[in-house]
Scaffold this motif. Structure first.
Motif, PDB file in Angstrom:
ATOM      1  N   GLN A 111       0.836  -1.194   0.000  1.00 17.00           N
ATOM      2  CA  GLN A 111       0.000   0.000   0.000  1.00 17.00           C
ATOM      3  C   GLN A 111       0.877   1.252   0.000  1.00 17.00           C
ATOM      4  O   GLN A 111       2.067   1.209   0.320  1.00 17.00           O
ATOM      5  CB  GLN A 111      -0.918   0.007   1.227  1.00 17.00           C
ATOM      6  N   SER A 112       0.277   2.388  -0.321  1.00 16.50           N
ATOM      7  CA  SER A 112       1.027   3.646  -0.287  1.00 16.50           C
ATOM      8  C   SER A 112       1.529   3.917   1.120  1.00 16.50           C
ATOM      9  O   SER A 112       2.595   4.523   1.303  1.00 16.50           O
ATOM     10  CB  SER A 112       0.145   4.801  -0.758  1.00 16.50           C
ATOM     11  N   THR A 113       0.798   3.448   2.129  1.00 15.78           N
ATOM     12  CA  THR A 113       1.220   3.624   3.523  1.00 15.78           C
ATOM     13  C   THR A 113       2.491   2.832   3.833  1.00 15.78           C
ATOM     14  O   THR A 113       3.201   3.145   4.782  1.00 15.78           O
ATOM     15  CB  THR A 113       0.098   3.171   4.485  1.00 15.78           C
ATOM     16  N   HIS A 114       2.762   1.822   3.048  1.00 10.98           N
ATOM     17  CA  HIS A 114       3.978   1.014   3.201  1.00 10.98           C
ATOM     18  C   HIS A 114       5.159   1.652   2.472  1.00 10.98           C
ATOM     19  O   HIS A 114       6.196   1.961   3.060  1.00 10.98           O
ATOM     20  CB  HIS A 114       3.698  -0.402   2.666  1.00 10.98           C
ATOM     21  N   LEU A 115       4.989   1.874   1.164  1.00 17.31           N
ATOM     22  CA  LEU A 115       6.124   2.318   0.345  1.00 17.31           C
ATOM     23  C   LEU A 115       6.503   3.775   0.584  1.00 17.31           C
ATOM     24  O   LEU A 115       7.663   4.153   0.374  1.00 17.31           O
ATOM     25  CB  LEU A 115       5.828   2.069  -1.126  1.00 17.31           C
ATOM     26  N   SER A 116       5.556   4.622   1.015  1.00 17.35           N
ATOM     27  CA  SER A 116       5.922   6.003   1.329  1.00 17.35           C
ATOM     28  C   SER A 116       6.872   6.029   2.511  1.00 17.35           C
ATOM     29  O   SER A 116       7.798   6.859   2.567  1.00 17.35           O
ATOM     30  CB  SER A 116       4.677   6.833   1.637  1.00 17.35           C
ATOM     31  N   ALA A 117       6.684   5.101   3.459  1.00 20.51           N
ATOM     32  CA  ALA A 117       7.593   4.995   4.601  1.00 20.51           C
ATOM     33  C   ALA A 117       8.937   4.426   4.168  1.00 20.51           C
ATOM     34  O   ALA A 117       9.996   4.850   4.665  1.00 20.51           O
ATOM     35  CB  ALA A 117       6.969   4.120   5.686  1.00 20.51           C
ATOM     36  N   GLU A 118       8.920   3.475   3.247  1.00 22.78           N
ATOM     37  CA  GLU A 118      10.178   2.910   2.741  1.00 22.78           C
ATOM     38  C   GLU A 118      10.991   3.978   2.010  1.00 22.78           C
ATOM     39  O   GLU A 118      12.227   4.040   2.139  1.00 22.78           O
ATOM     40  CB  GLU A 118       9.894   1.733   1.816  1.00 22.78           C
ATOM     41  N   LEU A 119      10.308   4.819   1.258  1.00 20.71           N
ATOM     42  CA  LEU A 119      10.990   5.909   0.565  1.00 20.71           C
ATOM     43  C   LEU A 119      11.624   6.862   1.576  1.00 20.71           C
ATOM     44  O   LEU A 119      12.779   7.283   1.415  1.00 20.71           O
ATOM     45  CB  LEU A 119       9.998   6.660  -0.323  1.00 20.71           C
ATOM     46  N   PHE A 120      10.887   7.193   2.628  1.00 22.42           N
ATOM     47  CA  PHE A 120      11.411   8.073   3.679  1.00 22.42           C
ATOM     48  C   PHE A 120      12.597   7.420   4.389  1.00 22.42           C
ATOM     49  O   PHE A 120      13.618   8.071   4.634  1.00 22.42           O
ATOM     50  CB  PHE A 120      10.306   8.382   4.686  1.00 22.42           C
ATOM     51  N   ARG A 121      12.475   6.155   4.710  1.00 19.09           N
ATOM     52  CA  ARG A 121      13.557   5.430   5.383  1.00 19.09           C
ATOM     53  C   ARG A 121      14.838   5.472   4.558  1.00 19.09           C
ATOM     54  O   ARG A 121      15.931   5.712   5.089  1.00 19.09           O
ATOM     55  CB  ARG A 121      13.139   3.975   5.615  1.00 19.09           C
ATOM     56  N   THR A 122      14.692   5.261   3.267  1.00 19.61           N
ATOM     57  CA  THR A 122      15.859   5.257   2.382  1.00 19.61           C
ATOM     58  C   THR A 122      16.495   6.645   2.289  1.00 19.61           C
ATOM     59  O   THR A 122      17.722   6.787   2.388  1.00 19.61           O
ATOM     60  CB  THR A 122      15.447   4.781   0.976  1.00 19.61           C
ATOM     61  N   MET A 123      15.676   7.680   2.117  1.00 18.06           N
ATOM     62  CA  MET A 123      16.199   9.041   1.963  1.00 18.06           C
ATOM     63  C   MET A 123      16.807   9.568   3.267  1.00 18.06           C
ATOM     64  O   MET A 123      17.796  10.308   3.247  1.00 18.06           O
ATOM     65  CB  MET A 123      15.095   9.974   1.471  1.00 18.06           C
ATOM     66  N   ALA A 124      16.216   9.165   4.402  1.00 16.95           N
ATOM     67  CA  ALA A 124      16.711   9.644   5.696  1.00 16.95           C
ATOM     68  C   ALA A 124      17.879   8.810   6.211  1.00 16.95           C
ATOM     69  O   ALA A 124      18.599   9.239   7.124  1.00 16.95           O
ATOM     70  CB  ALA A 124      15.581   9.636   6.721  1.00 16.95           C
ATOM     71  N   GLY A 125      18.077   7.628   5.644  1.00 17.43           N
ATOM     72  CA  GLY A 125      19.166   6.770   6.075  1.00 17.43           C
ATOM     73  C   GLY A 125      18.988   6.249   7.492  1.00 17.43           C
ATOM     74  O   GLY A 125      19.929   6.212   8.281  1.00 17.43           O
ATOM     75  N   ILE A 126      17.749   5.837   7.821  1.00 20.50           N
ATOM     76  CA  ILE A 126      17.466   5.359   9.170  1.00 20.50           C
ATOM     77  C   ILE A 126      16.925   3.931   9.130  1.00 20.50           C
ATOM     78  O   ILE A 126      16.543   3.428   8.075  1.00 20.50           O
ATOM     79  CB  ILE A 126      16.439   6.262   9.884  1.00 20.50           C
TER      80      ILE A 126
END
Length: 324
Positions: A163-178
């Protein structure tokens, strides 16, 4: 002379086919239209579908029935429509997930690009990053600092794999490096319940589902995922302006028909949707949910879907997101 007779017969046959198609399109719909929602009743997509079904039925002069076929991250309903008769009487409310699923799931029974005919986009809007009130972060910057200082990182809920609720968080995780651990749920409601009780730390969720709890003080809102601030919550910054330029993730709903649905039927349906989505009362109802009504031509919606599939495939690859 023989060749001329054969040519004449071919022209007559072609005219007959063209004529029958035109008549079919003019008469469509000849029975109730089945609008398949691949999620449970009561969620954001279901709410959008019921508004569209009501208004579309008025303009088509035929009943439009909302048919909830939930399961497998939206794949059960999508597969059902992909195999339906291509006569315009069975349609799919597609979402961001149907672009994401192309790269996240390995063995789909349908192909979002080739199993359907694009009709139009319906709505588009941001998600909002919310946290449990006990999470010691009042901004995106502080949340990232917290994640980096935590031994085990953060946990994030989603309404389901893909879901968008899943991948939007994955995108944030990747960009933030956390580090963040994904905890998928079967829908937004149970995810929100655990978020508010402290079982998980954060969630990227629709504004419709989240903002009432934010107003009640049961959740904290840190940012929205769109490129621009949302009119529904203008005081909330975007993630992009919070230190991650280029970040953008939106939740959208659109309408797809089975592959091979006659072009004239698609055009009639697209034209009716243009009227529906321009209706001030419809715009107002969607705005209250944090969505913008957005009509696209069939060609432009096809290009939109193609771009979304490519965009999220890149996120899946870079993030290493998997279905668990």
């Amino acid at each position: 002379m023989l060749k001329l007779k054969k040519f004449g017969k071919a022209l007559a046959a072609a005219a007959l086919v063209a004529g029958s198609t035109a008549v079919a399109a003019a008469e469509w719909p000849t029975q109730p239209v089945n609008l398949v929602v691949p999620y449970p009743p009561g969620g954001p997509t279901d709410i959008v579908a019921r508004v569209v079904a009501d208004e579309l039925g008025k303009r088509l002069g035929q009943t439009v029935i909302v048919d909830n076929r939930a399961g497998a991250g939206g794949n059960i309903g999508a597969d059902l429509v992909a195999r339906a008769n291509a006569d315009g009487h069975t349609l799919l409310i597609a979402t961001t997930a149907h672009a994401i699923n192309m790269s996240l799931f390995k063995n789909l029974n349908y192909n979002t690009r080739t199993s359907f005919e694009p009709v139009s986009l319906l709505t588009e809007g941001p998600l909002v990053l919310v946290t449990n009130p006990d999470v010691k972060a009042g901004s995106v910057k502080e949340l990232v600092e917290l994640a980096k200082s935590s031994k085990h990182g953060l946990t994030f809920a989603s309404s389901g794999n893909g879901q968008s609720t899943h991948l939007s968080a994955e995108l944030f995780r990747t960009m933030a490096g956390i580090e963040m651990t994904h905890v998928p749920y079967k829908g937004s409601a149970p995810a929100m319940t655990d978020l508010m009780s402290g079982q998980v730390d954060i969630m990227f969720n629709t504004m419709l589902s989240s903002m009432p709890f934010v107003k009640e003080g049961k959740l904290k809102a840190l940012a929205v995922t769109s490129a621009q601030r949302s009119q529904a919550a203008p005081d909330l910054p975007t993630i992009a302006e919070s230190g991650y330029p280029g970040y953008e993730a939106t939740a959208w709903n659109g309408l797809l028909a089975p592959k091979g649905t006659p072009a004239d039927v698609l055009a009639k349906l697209n034209g009716a949707l243009k009227e529906v989505l321009a209706d001030p009362s419809v715009k107002e109802r969607f705005a209250a949910q944090g969505f913008d009504a957005r009509w696209l031509s069939t060609q432009d919606f096809g290009a939109f879907i193609d771009n979304e599939i490519s965009k999220w495939a890149d996120v899946v690859e870079k993030s290493g997101a998997t279905v668990n």
